[in-house]
Design an enzyme around this catalytic site. Structure first.
Site, short mmCIF file in Angstrom:
data_model
loop_
_atom_site.label_atom_id
_atom_site.label_comp_id
_atom_site.label_asym_id
_atom_site.label_seq_id
_atom_site.Cartn_x
_atom_site.Cartn_y
_atom_site.Cartn_z
N THR A 1 0.83 -1.20 0.00
CA THR A 1 0.00 0.00 0.00
C THR A 1 0.87 1.25 0.00
O THR A 1 1.96 1.27 0.59
CB THR A 1 -0.95 0.03 1.22
N TYR B 1 -3.47 -1.70 10.26
CA TYR B 1 -3.52 -2.33 8.93
C TYR B 1 -2.34 -1.92 8.08
O TYR B 1 -1.60 -2.77 7.55
CB TYR B 1 -4.84 -1.97 8.20
N HIS B 2 -2.13 -0.59 7.92
CA HIS B 2 -1.04 -0.14 7.05
C HIS B 2 0.30 -0.67 7.57
O HIS B 2 1.18 -1.03 6.79
CB HIS B 2 -1.03 1.39 6.95
N LYS C 1 1.31 -4.13 6.44
CA LYS C 1 1.92 -4.20 5.09
C LYS C 1 3.40 -3.83 5.15
O LYS C 1 4.19 -4.31 4.35
CB LYS C 1 1.18 -3.26 4.14
O1 LIG Z 1 -15.54 9.42 4.04
C1 LIG Z 1 -14.32 9.58 4.01
C2 LIG Z 1 -13.42 8.51 3.83
C3 LIG Z 1 -12.07 8.77 3.84
N1 LIG Z 1 -11.60 10.05 4.02
C4 LIG Z 1 -10.15 10.30 4.00
O2 LIG Z 1 -9.67 9.85 2.75
C5 LIG Z 1 -8.35 9.33 2.88
C6 LIG Z 1 -8.32 7.94 2.29
O3 LIG Z 1 -9.12 7.10 3.08
P1 LIG Z 1 -9.78 5.75 2.46
O4 LIG Z 1 -10.71 5.20 3.49
O5 LIG Z 1 -10.31 6.02 1.12
O6 LIG Z 1 -8.48 4.82 2.24
P2 LIG Z 1 -7.50 4.14 3.27
O7 LIG Z 1 -8.04 4.00 4.63
O8 LIG Z 1 -6.17 4.81 3.13
O9 LIG Z 1 -7.37 2.66 2.71
C7 LIG Z 1 -7.62 2.31 1.35
O10 LIG Z 1 -6.55 2.74 0.54
C8 LIG Z 1 -5.27 2.20 0.92
C9 LIG Z 1 -4.25 2.80 -0.03
S1 LIG Z 1 -3.49 4.23 0.61
O11 LIG Z 1 -4.51 5.18 1.03
O12 LIG Z 1 -2.71 3.81 1.77
O13 LIG Z 1 -2.66 4.78 -0.42
C10 LIG Z 1 -5.33 0.69 0.85
O14 LIG Z 1 -4.10 0.14 1.28
C11 LIG Z 1 -6.46 0.15 1.69
O15 LIG Z 1 -6.57 -1.25 1.57
C12 LIG Z 1 -7.77 0.80 1.28
O16 LIG Z 1 -8.84 0.36 2.11
C13 LIG Z 1 -8.01 9.38 4.36
O17 LIG Z 1 -7.22 10.51 4.59
C14 LIG Z 1 -9.36 9.52 5.05
O18 LIG Z 1 -9.30 10.21 6.27
C15 LIG Z 1 -12.48 11.10 4.18
O19 LIG Z 1 -12.06 12.25 4.32
N2 LIG Z 1 -13.81 10.84 4.17
#
Ligand SMILES: O=c1ccn([C@@H]2O[C@H](COP(=O)(O)OP(=O)(O)O[C@H]3O[C@H](CS(=O)(=O)O)[C@@H](O)[C@H](O)[C@H]3O)[C@@H](O)[C@H]2O)c(=O)[nH]1
Length: 390
Positions: free
Chosen positions: A141, A178-179, A182
């Site tokens: 990730t 989770y992160h 990885k």
């Molecule tokens: O309703 C929401 C949902 C999320 N966020 C924000 O959007 C960002 C991304 O959150 P997300 O829930 O879309 O993604 P994340 O928790 O980071 O996890 C997802 O994206 C990751 C890639 S990354 O984000 O780490 O590049 C993958 O590893 C995970 O499996 C996948 O579930 C965060 O800053 C979160 O706080 C909002 O502001 N509002």
């Protein structure tokens, strides 16, 4: 062998590879479906059982996908699957992939790290024991890197320190259990590449959006899952569903959180590119797998504009951030390696947003609005098991 082939990215990938003529086996313990049952969540799209999915695929295309249902943390099960299928490549999506899920309580944090780290260790042992030439394509990730105040490189950074220079693993600053799982995986994989000569590609994927791929769109029973709840739903997919049901878009905190994003049609392309161009024996490669960067505020603006075109009145609301993360920060991550291998990105154009929004509108009667607001707090997490009440 696609481990986690019943999940969001895994199912789309298994079908894509099968369509491209690969012999495919899915290995999955179906636990993603159990999480939904336990937490009272459901996919926006109805999804068929894995057995019906595979039967439908066979009846439409004549292609067989083999199925091994079991847990890769059980080494005996994994060994039997390896001996019976003899994979040339293993694509490993089989992990608990939600940051909020891993932050619900102590037992979910422990489950996430045990499941992910031990599962991957078992895959590494299985490759060493049964299939030394097998190429591991592992889903990592972008979140492994966190949000440093310098450019993010693809896996490694060249540093000059006290007059000496070396190329070292890029610093990891993950911000959920989770992160972090990885990060631990990446270390174990890098070590076994060195120690045992394993060939591996770590795909540091960004946030995936979208739902349809050429293959999943072929029939209702091939439909992919689409999560919009506060635990498994990811930012853009959630915003589209929120717009469809007239819920204000849930921007967490200041909304300056910037991440790499990609269309699920590019996930399947990237995995195929990694398989076609395998790592060399002993090589540990890292590709940053995303196509564009957006802040949460930028995504909300795009969805508001696309919604207005469809006659939807979309509002945005800042909600207190349930996570501990920088809300305003520098972000510039390299992502050239997959492009060099031939990735042709599907960028987030109006047309895709329109079709995603229309898709959400089509299924909006299935939305449980009680699942939209986030209810897992990074700070309030405790050792007490969190039970879910109706
Ligand atoms: O309703 C929401 C949902 C999320 N966020 C924000 O959007 C960002 C991304 O959150 P997300 O829930 O879309 O993604 P994340 O928790 O980071 O996890 C997802 O994206 C990751 C890639 S990354 O984000 O780490 O590049 C993958 O590893 C995970 O499996 C996948 O579930 C965060 O800053 C979160 O706080 C909002 O502001 N509002």
């Amino acid at each position: 062998m696609v481990i986690g082939g019943d999940g969001y990215c895994g199912w789309a990938t298994a079908l894509h590879l099968s369509n491209k003529g690969y012999e495919v086996a899915i290995v999955d313990n179906l636990v993603r479906r159990l999480f939904d049952h336990q937490l009272g969540l459901d996919s926006l799209t109805p999804i068929a059982s894995i057995q019906n999915r595979i039967r439908r695929w066979k009846s439409l295309t004549g292609k067989t996908i083999q199925l091994y249902v079991g847990d890769i943390c059980d080494f005996e099960f994994l060994s039997e699957a390896f001996k019976s299928f003899e994979p040339d490549s293993v694509v490993h999506f089989g992990e608990q992939r939600s940051a909020p899920y891993s932050m619900i309580d102590r037992s979910r944090a422990v489950f996430t790290q045990h499941n992910n780290v031990i599962g991957t260790l078992n895959v590494l042992f299985a490759i060493k024991e049964f299939s030394e030439e097998c190429h591991l394509v592992k889903l990592g990730t972008m979140g492994e890197y966190g949000t440093p105040n310098i450019d993010i490189e693809e896996g490694f950074i060249t540093i000059t320190h006290n007059g000496r220079t070396d190329t070292l693993p890029y610093p990891k600053q993950a911000s959920s259990f989770y992160h972090l799982s990885k990060v631990h995986d990446s270390h174990n994989i890098a070590f076994t590449c060195k120690a045992w000569g394993i060939r591996a590609t770590d795909l540091n994927q960004g946030v995936v959006y979208g739902v349809r791929t050429d293959e999943t769109a072929m029939h209702g029973e091939l439909s992919n899952r689409f999560d919009y709840d506060g635990i498994f739903g990811t930012a853009l997919n959630r915003f589209c569903v929120q717009a469809a049901v007239g819920h204000p878009l849930t921007v967490y905190g200041k909304g300056g959180q910037t991440r790499g994003y990609l269309d699920i049609r590019d996930t399947v392309q990237c995995v195929e590119l990694a398989i076609v161009n395998p790592a060399k024996p002993g090589e540990f490669r890292v590709f940053n797998q995303f196509t564009e960067q957006f802040s949460v505020n930028e995504l909300a603006k795009l969805v508001m504009a696309a919604g207005a075109k469809l006659g939807l009145e979309v509002q945005t609301k800042s909600v207190p951030n349930p996570r501990v993360e920088a809300e305003e920060h520098y972000y510039n991550a390299k992502h050239t390696k997959l492009m060099e291998l031939g990735l042709e990105p599907h960028l987030l154009l109006d047309s895709l947003l329109d079709s995603l929004l229309n898709f959400a509108v089509q299924y909006k009667d299935r939305v449980d609005t009680a699942q939209i607001m986030p209810n897992v707090s990074w700070k309030k997490m405790s050792t007490k098991p969190k039970t879910v009440s109706v």
